[in-house]
Write a protein that holds these residues in place. Structure first.
Motif, PDB file in Angstrom:
ATOM      1  N   LYS A 227     112.282  11.081  13.201  1.00 28.00           N
ATOM      2  CA  LYS A 227     112.359  11.553  12.038  1.00 28.00           C
ATOM      3  C   LYS A 227     113.612  12.517  11.987  1.00 28.00           C
ATOM      4  CE  LYS A 227     109.588  15.835  11.852  1.00 28.00           C
ATOM      5  NZ  LYS A 227     109.475  15.949  13.671  1.00 28.00           N
ATOM      6  N   ALA A 261     110.153  -0.085  13.218  1.00 32.54           N
ATOM      7  CA  ALA A 261     109.527   0.204  12.002  1.00 32.54           C
ATOM      8  C   ALA A 261     109.146   1.867  11.878  1.00 32.54           C
ATOM      9  CB  ALA A 261     107.935  -0.279  12.062  1.00 32.54           C
ATOM     10  N   ALA A 262     109.097   2.526  12.780  1.00 38.62           N
ATOM     11  CA  ALA A 262     109.089   3.687  12.977  1.00 38.62           C
ATOM     12  C   ALA A 262     110.401   4.394  12.589  1.00 38.62           C
ATOM     13  CB  ALA A 262     108.698   4.490  14.067  1.00 38.62           C
ATOM     14  N   ARG A 264     112.937   2.963  10.764  1.00 41.24           N
ATOM     15  CA  ARG A 264     113.395   2.578   9.567  1.00 41.24           C
ATOM     16  C   ARG A 264     112.573   3.446   8.446  1.00 41.24           C
ATOM     17  NH1 ARG A 264     116.667  -1.394   9.501  1.00 41.24           N
ATOM     18  NH2 ARG A 264     116.724  -3.001  10.728  1.00 41.24           N
ATOM     19  N   THR A 265     111.319   3.786   8.896  1.00 44.53           N
ATOM     20  CA  THR A 265     110.416   4.900   8.070  1.00 44.53           C
ATOM     21  C   THR A 265     111.233   6.188   7.945  1.00 44.53           C
ATOM     22  OG1 THR A 265     108.270   3.619   8.461  1.00 44.53           O
ATOM     23  CG2 THR A 265     108.088   5.583   7.786  1.00 44.53           C
TER      24      THR A 265
END
Length: 499
Positions: A227, A261-262, A264-265
């Motif tokens: 993040k 996926a992580a 992009r999230t």
């Protein structure tokens, strides 16, 4: 008792003089000797608002007046927020009166290494020269060792005879200019407005926005940390040449999908990192670029991070440049990042890259600074990204590659040495365990801006980066305008490095 009272009053007076209270916005505009069109009007105003300078009077700043050595020590004291230093006896024979307005500032400058005691006198009332100002600034930043090493590096100024490394460093860091393309005029004295301009340059350099973070994620074990990263590279491809160029899978599909996926999230741009060896560059550039573009498209990536490390031969580097140029065309609007070994000063780096061409074709050129891996007597000296090498590399690329196109790679893992021999790497969790163990001794090398730990009476040594060392590298990169840091392995980040 009377002596104590005098020192107490002197300390209070020094505190009032040194810790100037910032004045209201626009105060510099009230100085009658600073017209709106003056070349340093903005910097004077900001320096006054920041509390670094006061006017000589309420209505005059003192434009054109010489900056004394004592006054510059006071300005440095305010700028760096040093604590008051008031020894019983002054360090210099001509700075002995504790009631002097510059006494504590001079002592603080000495305590923090901004000045040395090469002579017994400080000469606080003398006008400071451009050379002296450059030396004091570089030393106040803690770069004295690097500047000392830089004495032998080329410098554009033909009139510099002493302190060449300090002047060169102050110039390369963007703090001072020459008086012409080939002269520095080291003995020319500096005025108050010139000092204000230099200090505001330094202020802006040290107060840049936090750099964007890029990270290479090799594992799906800890995906929460992505993040904090604007760019995530996934090392899922390897470039091969077997009659023709192709990109083979280098990571399990399930792991790759989880990482993508992580990322992009988290809102990051995700790049396919493609590695490989020198033989992969045997393909013609267009064929290799086409294979890379197909791999990026098939994986629905936002772009490519091409990382072919440690190329030794000139032809290999030319082939890399050709592939990068072709990939720039083949990828269209997708991102193109390219890794290259940074120019090396004292290390064993790999030179000869066409940095300018790579920087023109790529969106980012990610620099891998060569670590040291050598013995000093019977002790291993192995700091990752030595600060002096970061300085040298960025200085060499200044003017060749725009700063906004550069990214500095920092090593997430530690290097472990046993009995004088390198024996692998240590990852984040293991490093944190070592640091927490009572049998570990921890040290910090100011020379390399890097910590290391020892165990078993020095038979085991680990060099690594912690938050302090990372901040030093970020700060150095910031001086050159570099606004992105790339972490070599997000899965190996230690608590010490994250701070």
């Amino acid at each position: 008792m009377k002596r104590r009272l005098q020192r107490l009053c002197a300390g209070m007076l020094a505190a009032m003089l040194l810790c100037a209270v910032p004045v209201s916005a626009g105060a510099a505009g009230r100085f009658s000797d600073v017209p709106a069109g003056h070349w340093a009007a903005e910097e004077i105003q900001r320096a006054v608002e920041l509390g670094l300078f006061q006017g000589e009077t309420v209505t005059r700043f003192g434009v054109g007046h010489q900056m004394t050595r004592g006054a510059f020590a006071v300005v440095l004291f305010r700028f760096f927020g040093w604590e008051l230093v008031q020894p019983e006896q002054g360090t210099y024979t001509d700075v002995q009166d504790p009631e002097a307005w510059y006494y504590s500032a001079v002592e603080a400058a000495y305590a923090h290494g901004a000045v040395t005691r090469q002579t017994e006198t400080f000469r606080p009332g003398d006008a400071i020269t451009r050379e002296e100002m450059a030396v004091m600034l570089v030393r106040a930043l803690g770069y004295g060792t690097v500047a000392g090493l830089a004495q032998e590096l080329p410098i554009p100024f033909t009139d510099v005879r002493t302190n060449a490394g300090y002047i060169a460093m102050a110039y390369e860091l963007g703090l001072v200019n020459g008086t012409s393309a080939t002269t520095f005029s080291p003995n020319r004295t500096a005025t108050r407005e010139q000092a204000a301009v230099i200090l505001i340059r330094l202020y802006d350099k040290l107060h840049r926005e936090e750099p964007e973070r890029m990270g290479i994620l090799k594992s799906d074990q800890d995906l929460a940390g992505v993040k904090d990263y604007g760019i995530v590279a996934v090392p899922a491809g390897r470039l091969f040449f077997s009659g023709t160029a192709r990109v083979n899978r280098a990571m399990a599909k399930e792991t790759e999908d989880a990482i993508v996926a992580a990322a992009r999230t988290a809102g990051a741009n995700v790049l396919l990192q493609v590695t490989g060896g020198a033989p992969a560059l045997k393909s013609d550039a267009k064929t290799a670029a086409a294979a890379l573009a197909v791999a990026v498209e098939e994986g629905s990536y936002d772009g490519l991070f091409l990382d072919i490390p440690k190329l030794k031969e000139p032809e290999q580097k030319k082939a890399l440049t050709a592939i990068v140029k072709a990939a720039d065309q083949a990828l269209g609007d997708k991102l193109l990042y390219v890794a290259a070994e940074a120019p090396a000063w004292q290390g064993t780096g790999y030179t000869g890259y066409d940095y300018q061409a790579l920087g023109t074709a790529a969106d980012r050129l990610v620099l891998r600074v060569a670590p040291y891996a050598r013995m000093t007597g019977d002790f291993p000296t192995a700091p990752p990204e030595p600060l002096e090498e970061v300085y040298y590399a960025l200085g060499q690329l200044k003017g060749l590659v725009p700063a906004e196109k550069l990214s500095l790679m920092v090593t997430a893992t530690g290097t472990i040495w046993k009995n004088g021999k390198q024996s692998g790497t240590v990852r984040g969790a293991e490093l944190d365990d070592l640091l927490a163990d009572k049998g570990t001794e921890v040290y910090y090398s100011s020379r390399y801006a890097c910590p290391y730990l020892t165990r078993e009476e020095g038979r085991i040594v680990v060099w690594y980066l912690d938050r302090q060392a990372l901040d030093q590298r970020i700060r150095m990169a910031g001086f050159f305008g570099v606004d992105q840091i790339c972490f070599s392995d997000l899965a190996s980040l230690s608590g010490a490095l994250l701070g």
